[in-house]
Enzyme design. Sequence first.
Site, PDB file in Angstrom:
ATOM      1  N   TYR A 156       0.846  -1.187   0.000  1.00 39.64           N
ATOM      2  CA  TYR A 156       0.000   0.000   0.000  1.00 39.64           C
ATOM      3  C   TYR A 156       0.882   1.239   0.000  1.00 39.64           C
ATOM      4  CZ  TYR A 156       0.764   0.819   5.015  1.00 39.64           C
ATOM      5  OH  TYR A 156       1.325   1.074   6.235  1.00 39.64           O
ATOM      6  N   CYS A 157       0.303   2.329  -0.482  1.00 40.94           N
ATOM      7  CA  CYS A 157       0.945   3.647  -0.438  1.00 40.94           C
ATOM      8  C   CYS A 157      -0.145   4.633  -0.024  1.00 40.94           C
ATOM      9  CB  CYS A 157       1.586   4.002  -1.783  1.00 40.94           C
ATOM     10  SG  CYS A 157       0.408   4.151  -3.134  1.00 40.94           S
ATOM     11  N   GLN A 158       0.002   5.877  -0.342  1.00 40.98           N
ATOM     12  CA  GLN A 158      -0.997   6.856   0.076  1.00 40.98           C
ATOM     13  C   GLN A 158      -2.303   6.700  -0.702  1.00 40.98           C
ATOM     14  OE1 GLN A 158      -0.413   8.616   2.737  1.00 40.98           O
ATOM     15  NE2 GLN A 158      -2.356   9.688   2.730  1.00 40.98           N
ATOM     16  N   PHE A 200      -3.605   4.126   1.778  1.00 39.41           N
ATOM     17  CA  PHE A 200      -3.663   4.427   3.213  1.00 39.41           C
ATOM     18  C   PHE A 200      -4.693   5.506   3.529  1.00 39.41           C
ATOM     19  CE2 PHE A 200      -1.941   6.576   7.047  1.00 39.41           C
ATOM     20  CZ  PHE A 200      -2.022   5.508   7.925  1.00 39.41           C
TER      21      PHE A 200
END
Length: 123
Positions: free
Chosen positions: A84-86, A113
């Site tokens: 996951y990332c932003q 996120f």
Amino acid sequence: MEFLIIAIVILVAVGMFRYFRQRNFLKVLTQDQFREGYRKAQLIDVREPQEFEKGHILGARNIPVTQMKQRLVEIRKDKPVYLYCQSGSRSARAGQLLNKKGYQDINQLKGGFKKWSGKIKTK
């Protein structure tokens, strides 16, 4: 004018090709699906360290996408990888890199996120 239309059509076609190719190796999971499997997998936050420190999913390791090539030895090929990332773009790039390096079970959190409502840890 004709050139502009052709250029736009080519850009759209390339984007669609990448999208459908990505779907073959990267599973985009809803928050519930992600929550079901990430404890049995390698949970990796691909954001930069300063973003990770502000808050991350409980149990995640921070391997920024910018360092992933150099840190592949930290990621096992025999276990599922949950990324996951932003928002989703960096984790998609990380998934593409892992796929090229022979990783099979690659998963991504839909919405990243910023859409996560589960437990988080902050420093």
